[in-house]
Motif scaffolding. Structure first.
Motif, PDB file in Angstrom:
ATOM      1  N   ILE A   1       0.842  -1.206   0.000  1.00  0.00           N
ATOM      2  CA  ILE A   1       0.000   0.000   0.000  1.00  0.00           C
ATOM      3  C   ILE A   1       0.871   1.248   0.000  1.00  0.00           C
ATOM      4  CG2 ILE A   1      -1.679   1.288   1.369  1.00  0.00           C
ATOM      5  CD1 ILE A   1      -2.819  -1.401   2.199  1.00  0.00           C
ATOM      6  N   PHE A   2       1.996   1.206   0.749  1.00  0.00           N
ATOM      7  CA  PHE A   2       2.896   2.362   0.745  1.00  0.00           C
ATOM      8  C   PHE A   2       3.512   2.569  -0.636  1.00  0.00           C
ATOM      9  CE2 PHE A   2       3.682   1.918   5.550  1.00  0.00           C
ATOM     10  CZ  PHE A   2       2.554   2.656   5.781  1.00  0.00           C
ATOM     11  N   ILE A   3       3.900   1.461  -1.290  1.00  0.00           N
ATOM     12  CA  ILE A   3       4.463   1.572  -2.643  1.00  0.00           C
ATOM     13  C   ILE A   3       3.430   2.154  -3.608  1.00  0.00           C
ATOM     14  CG2 ILE A   3       5.262   0.206  -4.608  1.00  0.00           C
ATOM     15  CD1 ILE A   3       6.713  -1.551  -2.721  1.00  0.00           C
ATOM     16  N   LEU A   4       2.168   1.731  -3.424  1.00  0.00           N
ATOM     17  CA  LEU A   4       1.073   2.229  -4.268  1.00  0.00           C
ATOM     18  C   LEU A   4       0.910   3.736  -4.107  1.00  0.00           C
ATOM     19  CD1 LEU A   4      -0.845   0.424  -5.923  1.00  0.00           C
ATOM     20  CD2 LEU A   4      -2.487   0.719  -4.134  1.00  0.00           C
ATOM     21  N   THR A   5       0.959   4.202  -2.832  1.00  0.00           N
ATOM     22  CA  THR A   5       0.850   5.637  -2.568  1.00  0.00           C
ATOM     23  C   THR A   5       1.980   6.402  -3.236  1.00  0.00           C
ATOM     24  OG1 THR A   5       0.042   4.940  -0.413  1.00  0.00           O
ATOM     25  CG2 THR A   5       0.465   7.265  -0.713  1.00  0.00           C
ATOM     26  N   MET A   6       3.184   5.847  -3.098  1.00  0.00           N
ATOM     27  CA  MET A   6       4.359   6.493  -3.678  1.00  0.00           C
ATOM     28  C   MET A   6       4.257   6.535  -5.197  1.00  0.00           C
ATOM     29  SD  MET A   6       7.722   6.194  -4.718  1.00  0.00           S
ATOM     30  CE  MET A   6       8.216   4.505  -4.436  1.00  0.00           C
ATOM     31  N   ALA A   7       3.755   5.439  -5.796  1.00  0.00           N
ATOM     32  CA  ALA A   7       3.626   5.407  -7.251  1.00  0.00           C
ATOM     33  C   ALA A   7       2.610   6.439  -7.720  1.00  0.00           C
ATOM     34  CB  ALA A   7       3.225   4.015  -7.710  1.00  0.00           C
ATOM     35  N   ALA A   8       1.511   6.600  -6.971  1.00  0.00           N
ATOM     36  CA  ALA A   8       0.497   7.580  -7.373  1.00  0.00           C
ATOM     37  C   ALA A   8       1.062   8.992  -7.320  1.00  0.00           C
ATOM     38  CB  ALA A   8      -0.731   7.461  -6.473  1.00  0.00           C
ATOM     39  N   ALA A   9       1.792   9.318  -6.229  1.00  0.00           N
ATOM     40  CA  ALA A   9       2.386  10.660  -6.131  1.00  0.00           C
ATOM     41  C   ALA A   9       3.423  10.865  -7.228  1.00  0.00           C
ATOM     42  CB  ALA A   9       3.022  10.844  -4.757  1.00  0.00           C
ATOM     43  N   GLU A  10       4.207   9.809  -7.498  1.00  0.00           N
ATOM     44  CA  GLU A  10       5.271   9.914  -8.498  1.00  0.00           C
ATOM     45  C   GLU A  10       4.692  10.132  -9.891  1.00  0.00           C
ATOM     46  OE1 GLU A  10       5.996   6.763 -10.361  1.00  0.00           O
ATOM     47  OE2 GLU A  10       7.496   7.725 -11.635  1.00  0.00           O
TER      48      GLU A  10
ATOM     49  N   VAL B   1       3.376  13.834 -10.345  1.00  0.00           N
ATOM     50  CA  VAL B   1       4.452  14.815 -10.553  1.00  0.00           C
ATOM     51  C   VAL B   1       5.146  14.574 -11.893  1.00  0.00           C
ATOM     52  CG1 VAL B   1       6.621  15.654  -9.634  1.00  0.00           C
ATOM     53  CG2 VAL B   1       4.764  15.162  -8.106  1.00  0.00           C
ATOM     54  N   GLY B   2       5.365  13.296 -12.246  1.00  0.00           N
ATOM     55  CA  GLY B   2       6.024  12.986 -13.512  1.00  0.00           C
ATOM     56  C   GLY B   2       5.216  13.440 -14.705  1.00  0.00           C
ATOM     57  N   LEU B   3       3.886  13.278 -14.647  1.00  0.00           N
ATOM     58  CA  LEU B   3       3.065  13.713 -15.771  1.00  0.00           C
ATOM     59  C   LEU B   3       3.042  15.231 -15.874  1.00  0.00           C
ATOM     60  CD1 LEU B   3       0.174  11.167 -15.628  1.00  0.00           C
ATOM     61  CD2 LEU B   3       1.875  11.413 -17.391  1.00  0.00           C
ATOM     62  N   ALA B   4       3.081  15.926 -14.721  1.00  0.00           N
ATOM     63  CA  ALA B   4       3.172  17.388 -14.779  1.00  0.00           C
ATOM     64  C   ALA B   4       4.491  17.808 -15.425  1.00  0.00           C
ATOM     65  CB  ALA B   4       3.048  17.978 -13.376  1.00  0.00           C
ATOM     66  N   LEU B   5       5.579  17.096 -15.092  1.00  0.00           N
ATOM     67  CA  LEU B   5       6.871  17.393 -15.720  1.00  0.00           C
ATOM     68  C   LEU B   5       6.823  17.141 -17.220  1.00  0.00           C
ATOM     69  CD1 LEU B   5       9.530  16.061 -13.241  1.00  0.00           C
ATOM     70  CD2 LEU B   5       9.366  18.341 -14.151  1.00  0.00           C
ATOM     71  N   ILE B   6       6.139  16.039 -17.633  1.00  0.00           N
ATOM     72  CA  ILE B   6       6.034  15.737 -19.067  1.00  0.00           C
ATOM     73  C   ILE B   6       5.274  16.847 -19.789  1.00  0.00           C
ATOM     74  CG2 ILE B   6       4.901  14.197 -20.706  1.00  0.00           C
ATOM     75  CD1 ILE B   6       5.676  11.904 -18.951  1.00  0.00           C
ATOM     76  N   LEU B   7       4.176  17.317 -19.169  1.00  0.00           N
ATOM     77  CA  LEU B   7       3.418  18.424 -19.772  1.00  0.00           C
ATOM     78  C   LEU B   7       4.304  19.642 -19.953  1.00  0.00           C
ATOM     79  CD1 LEU B   7      -0.086  18.481 -18.078  1.00  0.00           C
ATOM     80  CD2 LEU B   7       0.472  17.989 -20.427  1.00  0.00           C
ATOM     81  N   GLN B   8       5.113  19.936 -18.914  1.00  0.00           N
ATOM     82  CA  GLN B   8       5.961  21.120 -18.967  1.00  0.00           C
ATOM     83  C   GLN B   8       7.045  20.970 -20.034  1.00  0.00           C
ATOM     84  OE1 GLN B   8       4.701  23.301 -17.452  1.00  0.00           O
ATOM     85  NE2 GLN B   8       6.070  24.884 -16.777  1.00  0.00           N
ATOM     86  N   ILE B   9       7.642  19.765 -20.126  1.00  0.00           N
ATOM     87  CA  ILE B   9       8.678  19.544 -21.142  1.00  0.00           C
ATOM     88  C   ILE B   9       8.079  19.662 -22.544  1.00  0.00           C
ATOM     89  CG2 ILE B   9      10.135  17.736 -22.159  1.00  0.00           C
ATOM     90  CD1 ILE B   9      10.824  16.855 -19.362  1.00  0.00           C
ATOM     91  N   HIS B  10       6.879  19.094 -22.724  1.00  0.00           N
ATOM     92  CA  HIS B  10       6.244  19.189 -24.040  1.00  0.00           C
ATOM     93  C   HIS B  10       5.865  20.621 -24.374  1.00  0.00           C
ATOM     94  CE1 HIS B  10       2.935  18.634 -27.007  1.00  0.00           C
ATOM     95  NE2 HIS B  10       3.817  17.815 -27.501  1.00  0.00           N
ATOM     96  N   HIS B  11       5.519  21.387 -23.337  1.00  0.00           N
ATOM     97  CA  HIS B  11       5.158  22.779 -23.570  1.00  0.00           C
ATOM     98  C   HIS B  11       6.382  23.605 -23.962  1.00  0.00           C
ATOM     99  CE1 HIS B  11       2.878  26.423 -23.196  1.00  0.00           C
ATOM    100  NE2 HIS B  11       3.745  26.917 -22.332  1.00  0.00           N
TER     101      HIS B  11
ATOM    102  N   LEU C   1       1.496  12.470  -0.328  1.00  0.00           N
ATOM    103  CA  LEU C   1       0.444  12.760  -1.303  1.00  0.00           C
ATOM    104  C   LEU C   1       0.185  14.258  -1.387  1.00  0.00           C
ATOM    105  CD1 LEU C   1      -2.155   9.936  -0.813  1.00  0.00           C
ATOM    106  CD2 LEU C   1      -0.720  10.373  -2.763  1.00  0.00           C
ATOM    107  N   MET C   2       0.223  14.927  -0.217  1.00  0.00           N
ATOM    108  CA  MET C   2       0.043  16.389  -0.220  1.00  0.00           C
ATOM    109  C   MET C   2       1.153  17.046  -1.027  1.00  0.00           C
ATOM    110  SD  MET C   2      -2.048  18.554   1.015  1.00  0.00           S
ATOM    111  CE  MET C   2      -1.979  20.205   0.352  1.00  0.00           C
ATOM    112  N   ALA C   3       2.391  16.614  -0.807  1.00  0.00           N
ATOM    113  CA  ALA C   3       3.517  17.164  -1.567  1.00  0.00           C
ATOM    114  C   ALA C   3       3.339  16.884  -3.053  1.00  0.00           C
ATOM    115  CB  ALA C   3       4.825  16.589  -1.057  1.00  0.00           C
ATOM    116  N   GLY C   4       2.805  15.699  -3.385  1.00  0.00           N
ATOM    117  CA  GLY C   4       2.565  15.371  -4.787  1.00  0.00           C
ATOM    118  C   GLY C   4       1.541  16.289  -5.414  1.00  0.00           C
ATOM    119  N   ILE C   5       0.458  16.580  -4.671  1.00  0.00           N
ATOM    120  CA  ILE C   5      -0.580  17.484  -5.205  1.00  0.00           C
ATOM    121  C   ILE C   5       0.008  18.867  -5.452  1.00  0.00           C
ATOM    122  CG2 ILE C   5      -2.711  18.661  -4.620  1.00  0.00           C
ATOM    123  CD1 ILE C   5      -3.520  16.209  -3.053  1.00  0.00           C
TER     124      ILE C   5
END
Lengths: 102, 175
Positions: free
Chosen positions: A65-74, A77-87, B148-152
């Motif tokens: 469950i902790f790995i799942l949380t980390m993957a969701a946060a990652e 942020v990674g998709l936001a970075l991809i949007l920014q790089i593409h922009h 998660l907060m930091a991610g948001i």
């Protein structure tokens, strides 16, 4: 739960991790690189589940469950970075980001 | 029971190989969902039904949908409308369909055995996981909340487009 099952479960996790690593190394599209990082995280979670199932303890699932949380946060942020790089660079080539300034 | 484990593992490996060899991102994501579902079956066989449900809901549900949204937002030029018509040819979805049919037949077989007899090991149910999660691991739960907060906050900060202020007299406006 016999030993063969534990061995094959860990082998499956190792195979998936190696496939993710190969994917990160051979693909240059950053969306593919992000997906392959997800595969590697998932295989790490599989290893935790196998170990927790071996000793019939809930700790393995807790770690999953902790790995799942980390993957969701990652991935967010990674998709936001991809949007920014593409922009900024108008491409999804991962090598094009080496000229990033500031 | 050993056989269901090996079949699901083989489906996971095959679909992951297909993920890293596709050229189209959407096709790769189709195989990625199949890979996650195969791993969910593996988790169920290993006696972790809660982790299997989370795998389906969060990985195959939320994360893949998030990636698809971003791909649609990027609006890649080479993928035009006529290519979208070409996407729905059978050779796109036959591979994932065969793999998911294998998984479905396996699931039906496991359910038809009834109860927990399809599970190889001892089942660790949700109650134990919850007790452990809010007992000894309560600090980890709070830390993952902060993560998660930091991610948001990070996703909002990075995804925001900088507003360009165009002054009417100081800068020439392209018309």
């Amino acid at each position: 739960m016999n030993e063969i099952q534990v061995t094959s479960g860990l082998l499956l996790a190792a195979a998936l991790f190696m496939l993710g690593l190969i994917g990160v190394l051979i693909r240059r599209n950053i969306i593919f690189m992000l997906v392959c990082v997800e595969i590697m995280l998932n295989s790490a979670g599989l290893a935790f589940i196998v170990a927790g199932s071996k000793w019939t303890q809930p700790d393995g699932q807790v770690m999953f469950i902790f790995i799942l949380t980390m993957a969701a946060a990652e991935v967010s942020v990674g998709l936001a970075l991809i949007l920014q790089i593409h922009h900024q660079l108008k491409t999804l080539d991962g090598d094009a980001a080496n000229s990033m300034r500031g | 029971m050993q056989l269901t484990f090996y079949i699901a593992g083989a489906v996971a490996i095959i679909s992951t190989i297909m993920v890293i060899t596709r050229f189209n991102v959407i096709h790769a994501l189709l195989y990625l969902v199949v890979s996650f579902m195969a791993l969910a079956v593996v988790f169920f066989i290993l006696g972790a039904p809660f982790a299997a449900a989370l795998e389906i809901i969060i990985y195959a549900g939320a994360i893949v949908v998030l990636i698809i949204f971003v791909i649609m937002m990027l609006n890649l030029k080479e993928e035009a409308v006529d290519q979208e018509k070409k996407w729905l040819t059978p050779d796109v979805y036959v591979g994932p369909a065969i793999l998911t049919i294998i998984l479905l037949s396996e699931l039906i077989y496991i359910i038809s055995l009834g109860g927990a007899s399809g599970v190889v090991g001892q089942v660790v149910d949700v109650k134990d996981v919850g007790k452990s999660l809010y007992g000894p691991y309560i600090l980890g739960v709070e830390l993952s909340g902060m993560l998660l907060m930091a991610g948001i906050v990070g996703a909002y900060h990075l995804g925001r487009k900088k507003k360009k202020v165009v002054h009417r007299f100081l800068e020439k406006i392209e018309e």
